[in-house]
Design a protein around this motif. Structure first.
Motif, PDB file in Angstrom:
ATOM      1  N   VAL A 225      76.347   5.102  17.028  1.00 14.46           N
ATOM      2  CA  VAL A 225      76.415   5.861  15.784  1.00 14.46           C
ATOM      3  C   VAL A 225      75.768   7.231  15.936  1.00 14.46           C
ATOM      4  O   VAL A 225      76.231   8.229  15.376  1.00 14.46           O
ATOM      5  CB  VAL A 225      75.738   5.066  14.648  1.00 14.46           C
ATOM      6  CG1 VAL A 225      75.634   5.904  13.378  1.00 14.46           C
ATOM      7  CG2 VAL A 225      76.508   3.780  14.359  1.00 14.46           C
ATOM      8  N   GLU A 226      74.684   7.291  16.712  1.00 14.89           N
ATOM      9  CA  GLU A 226      73.928   8.530  16.868  1.00 14.89           C
ATOM     10  C   GLU A 226      74.654   9.557  17.723  1.00 14.89           C
ATOM     11  O   GLU A 226      74.570  10.764  17.467  1.00 14.89           O
ATOM     12  CB  GLU A 226      72.561   8.223  17.483  1.00 14.89           C
ATOM     13  CG  GLU A 226      71.628   9.409  17.558  1.00 14.89           C
ATOM     14  CD  GLU A 226      70.248   9.002  18.017  1.00 14.89           C
ATOM     15  OE1 GLU A 226      69.296   9.745  17.724  1.00 14.89           O
ATOM     16  OE2 GLU A 226      70.107   7.933  18.659  1.00 14.89           O
ATOM     17  N   ASN A 227      75.407   9.095  18.723  1.00 14.07           N
ATOM     18  CA  ASN A 227      75.945  10.011  19.728  1.00 14.07           C
ATOM     19  C   ASN A 227      77.452  10.217  19.681  1.00 14.07           C
ATOM     20  O   ASN A 227      77.959  11.113  20.358  1.00 14.07           O
ATOM     21  CB  ASN A 227      75.564   9.510  21.126  1.00 14.07           C
ATOM     22  CG  ASN A 227      74.064   9.531  21.355  1.00 14.07           C
ATOM     23  OD1 ASN A 227      73.431  10.581  21.222  1.00 14.07           O
ATOM     24  ND2 ASN A 227      73.484   8.385  21.667  1.00 14.07           N
ATOM     25  N   TYR A 228      78.150   9.413  18.892  1.00 11.39           N
ATOM     26  CA  TYR A 228      79.606   9.534  18.865  1.00 11.39           C
ATOM     27  C   TYR A 228      80.093   9.614  17.418  1.00 11.39           C
ATOM     28  O   TYR A 228      79.727   8.771  16.602  1.00 11.39           O
ATOM     29  CB  TYR A 228      80.270   8.340  19.561  1.00 11.39           C
ATOM     30  CG  TYR A 228      79.939   8.255  21.026  1.00 11.39           C
ATOM     31  CD1 TYR A 228      80.694   8.935  21.979  1.00 11.39           C
ATOM     32  CD2 TYR A 228      78.831   7.520  21.457  1.00 11.39           C
ATOM     33  CE1 TYR A 228      80.376   8.870  23.325  1.00 11.39           C
ATOM     34  CE2 TYR A 228      78.508   7.446  22.801  1.00 11.39           C
ATOM     35  CZ  TYR A 228      79.282   8.128  23.725  1.00 11.39           C
ATOM     36  OH  TYR A 228      78.966   8.069  25.057  1.00 11.39           O
ATOM     37  N   PRO A 229      80.928  10.601  17.118  1.00 10.36           N
ATOM     38  CA  PRO A 229      81.499  10.671  15.769  1.00 10.36           C
ATOM     39  C   PRO A 229      82.511   9.548  15.583  1.00 10.36           C
ATOM     40  O   PRO A 229      83.435   9.381  16.387  1.00 10.36           O
ATOM     41  CB  PRO A 229      82.181  12.044  15.748  1.00 10.36           C
ATOM     42  CG  PRO A 229      82.488  12.341  17.180  1.00 10.36           C
ATOM     43  CD  PRO A 229      81.377  11.711  17.976  1.00 10.36           C
ATOM     44  N   THR A 230      82.352   8.757  14.556  1.00  8.49           N
ATOM     45  CA  THR A 230      83.256   7.640  14.312  1.00  8.49           C
ATOM     46  C   THR A 230      83.697   7.649  12.854  1.00  8.49           C
ATOM     47  O   THR A 230      83.128   8.343  12.017  1.00  8.49           O
ATOM     48  CB  THR A 230      82.589   6.278  14.610  1.00  8.49           C
ATOM     49  OG1 THR A 230      81.672   5.968  13.558  1.00  8.49           O
ATOM     50  CG2 THR A 230      81.877   6.291  15.950  1.00  8.49           C
ATOM     51  N   ALA A 231      84.715   6.833  12.566  1.00  5.31           N
ATOM     52  CA  ALA A 231      85.184   6.671  11.188  1.00  5.31           C
ATOM     53  C   ALA A 231      84.412   5.571  10.465  1.00  5.31           C
ATOM     54  O   ALA A 231      84.660   5.311   9.292  1.00  5.31           O
ATOM     55  CB  ALA A 231      86.678   6.344  11.189  1.00  5.31           C
ATOM     56  N   LEU A 232      83.464   4.930  11.144  1.00  5.47           N
ATOM     57  CA  LEU A 232      82.769   3.770  10.600  1.00  5.47           C
ATOM     58  C   LEU A 232      82.019   4.110   9.317  1.00  5.47           C
ATOM     59  O   LEU A 232      81.245   5.060   9.268  1.00  5.47           O
ATOM     60  CB  LEU A 232      81.790   3.221  11.635  1.00  5.47           C
ATOM     61  CG  LEU A 232      81.229   1.821  11.369  1.00  5.47           C
ATOM     62  CD1 LEU A 232      82.338   0.779  11.433  1.00  5.47           C
ATOM     63  CD2 LEU A 232      80.125   1.491  12.369  1.00  5.47           C
ATOM     64  N   ARG A 233      82.249   3.296   8.267  1.00  3.77           N
ATOM     65  CA  ARG A 233      81.569   3.474   6.994  1.00  3.77           C
ATOM     66  C   ARG A 233      80.690   2.288   6.640  1.00  3.77           C
ATOM     67  O   ARG A 233      79.677   2.438   5.975  1.00  3.77           O
ATOM     68  CB  ARG A 233      82.608   3.680   5.876  1.00  3.77           C
ATOM     69  CG  ARG A 233      83.404   4.956   5.995  1.00  3.77           C
ATOM     70  CD  ARG A 233      84.441   5.049   4.897  1.00  3.77           C
ATOM     71  NE  ARG A 233      85.180   6.296   4.974  1.00  3.77           N
ATOM     72  CZ  ARG A 233      86.185   6.615   4.185  1.00  3.77           C
ATOM     73  NH1 ARG A 233      86.570   5.752   3.247  1.00  3.77           N
ATOM     74  NH2 ARG A 233      86.813   7.756   4.306  1.00  3.77           N
ATOM     75  N   THR A 234      81.113   1.093   7.038  1.00  2.00           N
ATOM     76  CA  THR A 234      80.371  -0.114   6.683  1.00  2.00           C
ATOM     77  C   THR A 234      80.180  -0.977   7.919  1.00  2.00           C
ATOM     78  O   THR A 234      81.159  -1.329   8.591  1.00  2.00           O
ATOM     79  CB  THR A 234      81.118  -0.925   5.600  1.00  2.00           C
ATOM     80  OG1 THR A 234      81.326  -0.099   4.459  1.00  2.00           O
ATOM     81  CG2 THR A 234      80.322  -2.152   5.197  1.00  2.00           C
ATOM     82  N   LEU A 235      78.926  -1.319   8.210  1.00  2.77           N
ATOM     83  CA  LEU A 235      78.587  -2.199   9.318  1.00  2.77           C
ATOM     84  C   LEU A 235      77.748  -3.343   8.755  1.00  2.77           C
ATOM     85  O   LEU A 235      76.660  -3.117   8.234  1.00  2.77           O
ATOM     86  CB  LEU A 235      77.806  -1.435  10.386  1.00  2.77           C
ATOM     87  CG  LEU A 235      77.337  -2.222  11.612  1.00  2.77           C
ATOM     88  CD1 LEU A 235      78.515  -2.829  12.355  1.00  2.77           C
ATOM     89  CD2 LEU A 235      76.522  -1.317  12.531  1.00  2.77           C
ATOM     90  N   ILE A 236      78.264  -4.561   8.830  1.00  2.56           N
ATOM     91  CA  ILE A 236      77.590  -5.720   8.243  1.00  2.56           C
ATOM     92  C   ILE A 236      76.854  -6.479   9.343  1.00  2.56           C
ATOM     93  O   ILE A 236      77.479  -6.991  10.274  1.00  2.56           O
ATOM     94  CB  ILE A 236      78.608  -6.638   7.538  1.00  2.56           C
ATOM     95  CG1 ILE A 236      79.364  -5.842   6.467  1.00  2.56           C
ATOM     96  CG2 ILE A 236      77.905  -7.840   6.911  1.00  2.56           C
ATOM     97  CD1 ILE A 236      80.488  -6.603   5.804  1.00  2.56           C
ATOM     98  N   LEU A 237      75.530  -6.541   9.232  1.00  4.45           N
ATOM     99  CA  LEU A 237      74.695  -7.134  10.268  1.00  4.45           C
ATOM    100  C   LEU A 237      73.805  -8.252   9.722  1.00  4.45           C
ATOM    101  O   LEU A 237      72.828  -8.624  10.366  1.00  4.45           O
ATOM    102  CB  LEU A 237      73.814  -6.060  10.920  1.00  4.45           C
ATOM    103  CG  LEU A 237      74.546  -4.956  11.685  1.00  4.45           C
ATOM    104  CD1 LEU A 237      73.556  -3.889  12.146  1.00  4.45           C
ATOM    105  CD2 LEU A 237      75.294  -5.534  12.882  1.00  4.45           C
TER     106      LEU A 237
END
Length: 301
Positions: A225-237
């Motif tokens: 998440v810190e180093n790559y631009p992504t489309a990710l909006r929701t991460l369920i952990l």
């Protein structure tokens, strides 16, 4: 005539009820048909499948919790889907498909022109099933494919199978929601999935609840998440052995990404006032139970 949404749970359906449902399907008055955990004879199941085949209005079909209970029913459903052109979401969660059943169903799924969301959670799938599912996630630039995929609670899939899925997701330009909760993934598979997320241009929701992850996985996801631009909006952990501190760091980074995206949208609107404001949802890490937002969400409670 029955209403556009038929939702029945846990009941034994009579032949008269089946007849009414089939009539509504043929009259194209049904958009959502949900028969979760209901009891019906093989003959009546066949009647339902023929109604599905004839329907031009049906968008969501929910046969969760054991409705597709034997190989003959799988064959009947496959025949119906070969003819049907309207179903966008198919829910078979809790059906004992196994890889053999999915192999029978797969030809119909692969040629269906409208299918966007597929739930095969708790369907006793293994690596052969994953190979078939990857065929429903065509590479970038190929034909249309699934945008939402649920594979929850299929512990028979090995790390090799999950690796194959990660490769398919990385090369698919269409998958938006991927639910893998309650599978024994572990840190090795999580690392492969992080690479897939970093490569995907569209994956917005990733559900990894209860998948045996540790701080090692969280650190990998944090780096992604810190180093790559992504489309990710929701991460369920939720329900993993991950420290609250790492979860918070991931959440903060996703929030920063959202703020930067909103700033770019404001700048674009200032330059061109005709651009409509985006309704994009907040990026977040969910640490409580829950699935991602569906493309065509179920309306039953």
């Amino acid at each position: 005539m029955l209403p556009g949404s038929i939702q029945i749970s846990g009941e034994a359906l009579s032949s008269a009820e089946i007849r009414d449902i089939c009539e509504s399907l043929r009259e194209n008055s049904v958009k959502l048909l949900s028969l979760r955990g209901c009891q019906l004879s093989d003959r009546d199941f066949g009647r339902i499948c023929r109604g599905v085949a004839e329907s031009h209005s049906l968008a969501q079909l929910n046969l969760n919790l054991g409705i597709v209970s034997n190989i003959n029913r799988v064959k009947q459903l496959a025949e119906a889907l070969k003819t049907n052109r309207s179903v966008q979401s198919l829910f078979l969660h809790g059906s004992p498909l196994t890889d053999a059943g999915l192999a029978l169903l797969n030809p119909a799924l692969s040629i269906h022109p409208s299918l966007l969301a597929l739930d095969l959670g708790d369907c006793m799938l293994g690596d052969e099933g994953i190979n078939l599912i990857c065929g429903l996630l065509p590479p970038d630039g190929a034909k249309s494919g699934l945008k939402e995929l649920t594979l929850s609670a299929n512990p028979g899939i090995t790390a090799k199978g999950w690796g194959r899925l990660a490769i398919a997701v990385a090369h698919s330009s269409q998958v938006r929601v991927l639910n893998l909760d309650y599978n024994p993934l572990g840190d090795q598979v999580a690392a492969m999935l992080a690479v897939a997320v970093a490569s995907s241009r569209t994956l917005e929701v990733l559900d990894l609840e209860g998948t045996g992850l540790t701080n090692q996985s969280a650190q990998t996801l944090l780096d992604m998440v810190e180093n790559y631009p992504t489309a990710l909006r929701t991460l369920i952990l939720a329900e993993n052995n991950i420290s609250p501190e790492l979860q918070q760091q991931i959440s903060d980074l996703l929030s920063e990404g959202e703020e930067e995206e909103e700033a770019r949208e404001v700048t674009a609107r200032e330059k061109n006032p005709w651009i409509c404001q985006s309704n994009s949802s907040s990026q977040m890490v969910l640490v409580t139970s829950g699935l991602g937002e569906s493309l065509l969400a179920e309306t039953e409670m």
